[in-house]
Design a protein around this motif. Structure first.
Motif, PDB file in Angstrom:
ATOM      1  N   ILE A   1       0.823  -1.226   0.000  1.00  0.00           N
ATOM      2  CA  ILE A   1       0.000   0.000   0.000  1.00  0.00           C
ATOM      3  C   ILE A   1       0.850   1.267   0.000  1.00  0.00           C
ATOM      4  O   ILE A   1       0.343   2.349  -0.297  1.00  0.00           O
ATOM      5  N   GLU A   2       2.151   1.154   0.344  1.00  0.00           N
ATOM      6  CA  GLU A   2       3.045   2.315   0.301  1.00  0.00           C
ATOM      7  C   GLU A   2       4.433   1.869  -0.128  1.00  0.00           C
ATOM      8  O   GLU A   2       4.882   0.773   0.220  1.00  0.00           O
ATOM      9  N   TYR A   3       5.097   2.741  -0.900  1.00  0.00           N
ATOM     10  CA  TYR A   3       6.486   2.504  -1.300  1.00  0.00           C
ATOM     11  C   TYR A   3       7.268   3.786  -1.031  1.00  0.00           C
ATOM     12  O   TYR A   3       6.982   4.828  -1.614  1.00  0.00           O
TER      13      TYR A   3
ATOM     14  N   THR B   1      11.464   1.534   1.805  1.00  0.00           N
ATOM     15  CA  THR B   1      10.511   1.084   2.818  1.00  0.00           C
ATOM     16  C   THR B   1       9.199   0.685   2.157  1.00  0.00           C
ATOM     17  O   THR B   1       8.652   1.433   1.338  1.00  0.00           O
ATOM     18  N   LEU B   2       8.716  -0.500   2.495  1.00  0.00           N
ATOM     19  CA  LEU B   2       7.435  -0.989   1.995  1.00  0.00           C
ATOM     20  C   LEU B   2       6.451  -1.095   3.148  1.00  0.00           C
ATOM     21  O   LEU B   2       6.789  -1.619   4.216  1.00  0.00           O
ATOM     22  N   LYS B   3       5.245  -0.597   2.937  1.00  0.00           N
ATOM     23  CA  LYS B   3       4.180  -0.818   3.898  1.00  0.00           C
ATOM     24  C   LYS B   3       3.184  -1.768   3.248  1.00  0.00           C
ATOM     25  O   LYS B   3       2.683  -1.494   2.153  1.00  0.00           O
ATOM     26  N   VAL B   4       2.934  -2.911   3.925  1.00  0.00           N
ATOM     27  CA  VAL B   4       2.080  -3.940   3.345  1.00  0.00           C
ATOM     28  C   VAL B   4       0.954  -4.308   4.301  1.00  0.00           C
ATOM     29  O   VAL B   4       1.074  -4.142   5.532  1.00  0.00           O
TER      30      VAL B   4
ATOM     31  N   HIS C   1       2.195  -4.021   8.063  1.00  0.00           N
ATOM     32  CA  HIS C   1       3.569  -4.358   8.395  1.00  0.00           C
ATOM     33  C   HIS C   1       4.489  -3.451   7.592  1.00  0.00           C
ATOM     34  O   HIS C   1       4.160  -3.068   6.465  1.00  0.00           O
ATOM     35  N   THR C   2       5.631  -3.107   8.149  1.00  0.00           N
ATOM     36  CA  THR C   2       6.621  -2.292   7.446  1.00  0.00           C
ATOM     37  C   THR C   2       7.875  -3.132   7.201  1.00  0.00           C
ATOM     38  O   THR C   2       8.411  -3.743   8.136  1.00  0.00           O
ATOM     39  N   LEU C   3       8.309  -3.185   5.937  1.00  0.00           N
ATOM     40  CA  LEU C   3       9.486  -3.954   5.543  1.00  0.00           C
ATOM     41  C   LEU C   3      10.498  -3.024   4.902  1.00  0.00           C
ATOM     42  O   LEU C   3      10.134  -2.010   4.296  1.00  0.00           O
ATOM     43  N   THR C   4      11.764  -3.369   5.023  1.00  0.00           N
ATOM     44  CA  THR C   4      12.829  -2.628   4.359  1.00  0.00           C
ATOM     45  C   THR C   4      13.486  -3.534   3.330  1.00  0.00           C
ATOM     46  O   THR C   4      13.873  -4.663   3.649  1.00  0.00           O
TER      47      THR C   4
END
Length: 509
Positions: free
Chosen positions: A350-352, A377-380, A387-390
């Motif tokens: 949902i976010e990049y 940073t990815l928001k999924v 969840h936030t992933l790098t």
């Protein structure tokens, strides 16, 4: 008179009364309007010295200063912008013309006669934008594609020989250089701020060099247009400002006199001219591509390693995220940047890097424009929770025979000098190739190669080599090695020839 009126029916007398009342109201309005005009000096027509001015407010620090009056038109913006617009005339070798000595079956029976080959050329026309005072010009890849000679004409009438610094077919961007200094250069805008309804100006050379610096006016009809078959990476600005053949590569300019797009294509439904649906590459994308061409000599793109699809309403309901937007992960490539970052199948991105994701094509563009090695940073959404992933963005390896088969080891090979790539649905639409045609698409042919002498051209599709089906670049590479320096018979689909034909490639003597 009274006697006449008595003879008229009551209904007709009522109608006459209404008509008389309406005439009286009109006369009263005319008298009132005349009084207002006389008292206030207002006029609905331009040209009066004290006419009311309706301003279009401009940001400070831009190439156009002051307020623009609708009564005066857009002349101040045009005066500033037209000086950095150029006309590009191209000379393109034309191998489509029939020559009996070039016919492969003629050479099969009679050999190759010692007759000097006479080159034939066709003329091309496009536009461009000066982006630096020392002569760098931004235009479209398709404007300079296959050109052997470029002539760049400036607004002041000067002409220069141009050379192509680099091109990117996947975004249809090209960079050209002329040897000149102290040139007027475009002021870059921010295309991420463009909205539907914004006023815009297009400038270019439609149809003919004699019509150079033609100005048209319109609005932004939409933004974020993709999946159009124009280019592999699409995020186009749609406009109704008239764009015609010859406008390609020219600027789309906002009301601050800033460059916000590079005009690229039109939808016409078969008509040869504008129908009010034109498309421009956002300048943010074009500038990033240009910067990479100048820095690396090629376009380096970011890579995650996922297969994604836009999350539509039906999917959102199934996944329990109704009302959300994003891109759903269908597949994660093993040992890819996405895999190492912990991204999973069915995750919804949902976010990049802090920017909201609205669909798969938008996310693909953002990743491609991210420099390899960047930590993003990815928001999924996973099972309804955020969840936030790098992820450390990798480099996209292009699936194409990018190194032409014409190096030292391949120079004498029969199939040397051909550059091909996978035939994708987008390329089939772009080159108007029927869906049932399979093979690899020719994207470049080296001058003097057996393929060039046989008349093969970019846009042709190689379907078979020596009766062996060619379904991928890997198949083509295998046949290059297998054929070596022997004769090859190719089955080729050619749109310009109207179908498939057999072409014999003779090895160099």
């Amino acid at each position: 008179m009274n006697a006449i009126m008595r003879k008229i029916s009551p209904r007709l007398r009522e109608r006459l009364g209404r008509i008389g009342g309406a005439i009286a109201l009109v006369l009263l309005g005319v008298l009132a309007g005349s009084a207002i005009t006389a008292r206030t000096d207002w006029s609905p027509f331009p040209g009066r010295e004290n006419a009311t001015r309706v301003p279009i407010y401009l940001a400070t620090g831009t190439p156009v200063s002051g307020n623009i009056s609708l009564l005066e038109g857009l002349a101040p913006i045009v005066r500033a912008a037209r000086e950095w617009v150029v006309t590009i005339e191209t000379k393109i070798p034309d191998r489509a013309g029939f020559d009996i000595f070039d016919d492969p079956f003629f050479r099969w029976f009679f050999g190759r006669p010692q007759v000097p080959r006479r080159e034939q050329y066709r003329q091309g026309l496009g536009s461009g934008v000066i982006v630096s005072p020392d002569g760098y010009i931004l235009t479209n890849h398709h404007v300079v594609e296959n050109a052997s000679e470029l002539t760049v004409r400036l607004f002041d009438g000067r002409q220069f020989r141009g050379r192509v610094i680099g091109t990117d077919p996947k975004t249809d961007v090209a960079v050209v250089k002329i040897e000149a200094t102290k040139l007027p250069a475009a002021v870059f805008g921010d295309s991420s701020r463009v909205q539907a309804g914004d006023f815009v100006i297009a400038i270019g050379s439609p149809f003919s060099a004699q019509l150079q610096h033609t100005v048209t006016f319109g609005i932004v009809s939409a933004t974020g247009r993709g999946s159009l078959g124009i280019a592999d990476y699409g995020d186009f600005i749609q406009t109704d400002a008239a764009i015609n053949p010859g406008n390609s590569g020219g600027p789309l300019v906002n009301m601050r006199g800033e460059l916000i797009g590079i005009n690229t294509a039109i939808f016409t439904r078969g008509a040869p001219a504008n129908a009010g649906v034109g498309f421009a590459i956002p300048i943010n994308m074009a500038r990033e591509v240009m910067d990479r061409i100048l820095k690396y000599g090629r376009v380096v793109r970011g890579y995650l390693g996922v297969n994604i699809q836009t999350l539509d309403e039906a999917m959102a309901e199934v996944y329990g995220v109704k009302g959300r937007r994003g891109a759903i992960v269908l597949e994660v490539v093993p040992d890819s940047p996405a895999d190492r970052a912990g991204l999973r199948r069915d995750d919804i991105i949902i976010e990049y890097n802090g920017q909201k994701v609205t669909g798969s094509e938008q996310l693909r563009n953002m990743v491609a424009l991210t420099a390899p090695g960047t930590r993003a940073t990815l928001k999924v959404l996973r099972d309804g929770r955020e969840h936030t992933l790098t992820v450390e963005v990798g480099e996209l390896k292009e699936e194409r025979a990018g190194t032409r088969w014409g190096g030292e080891s391949e120079r004498g090979m029969t199939l040397g000098g051909l550059e091909v790539q996978e035939l994708t649905p987008a390329l089939q639409r772009r080159y108007d190739i029927p869906r049932q045609i399979t093979g690899v698409l020719i994207v470049d042919v080296a001058d003097g190669s057996p393929a060039a002498e046989a008349g093969l051209m970019p846009g042709d599709v190689i379907q078979e080599i020596n009766r062996q089906p060619i379904r991928s670049v890997a198949d083509f590479r295998r046949m290059v090695a297998e054929v070596g320096r022997r004769r090859a018979v190719l089955r080729v689909y050619s749109q310009r020839q109207g179908g498939s034909l057999l072409i014999v490639l003779e090895p160099r003597g």
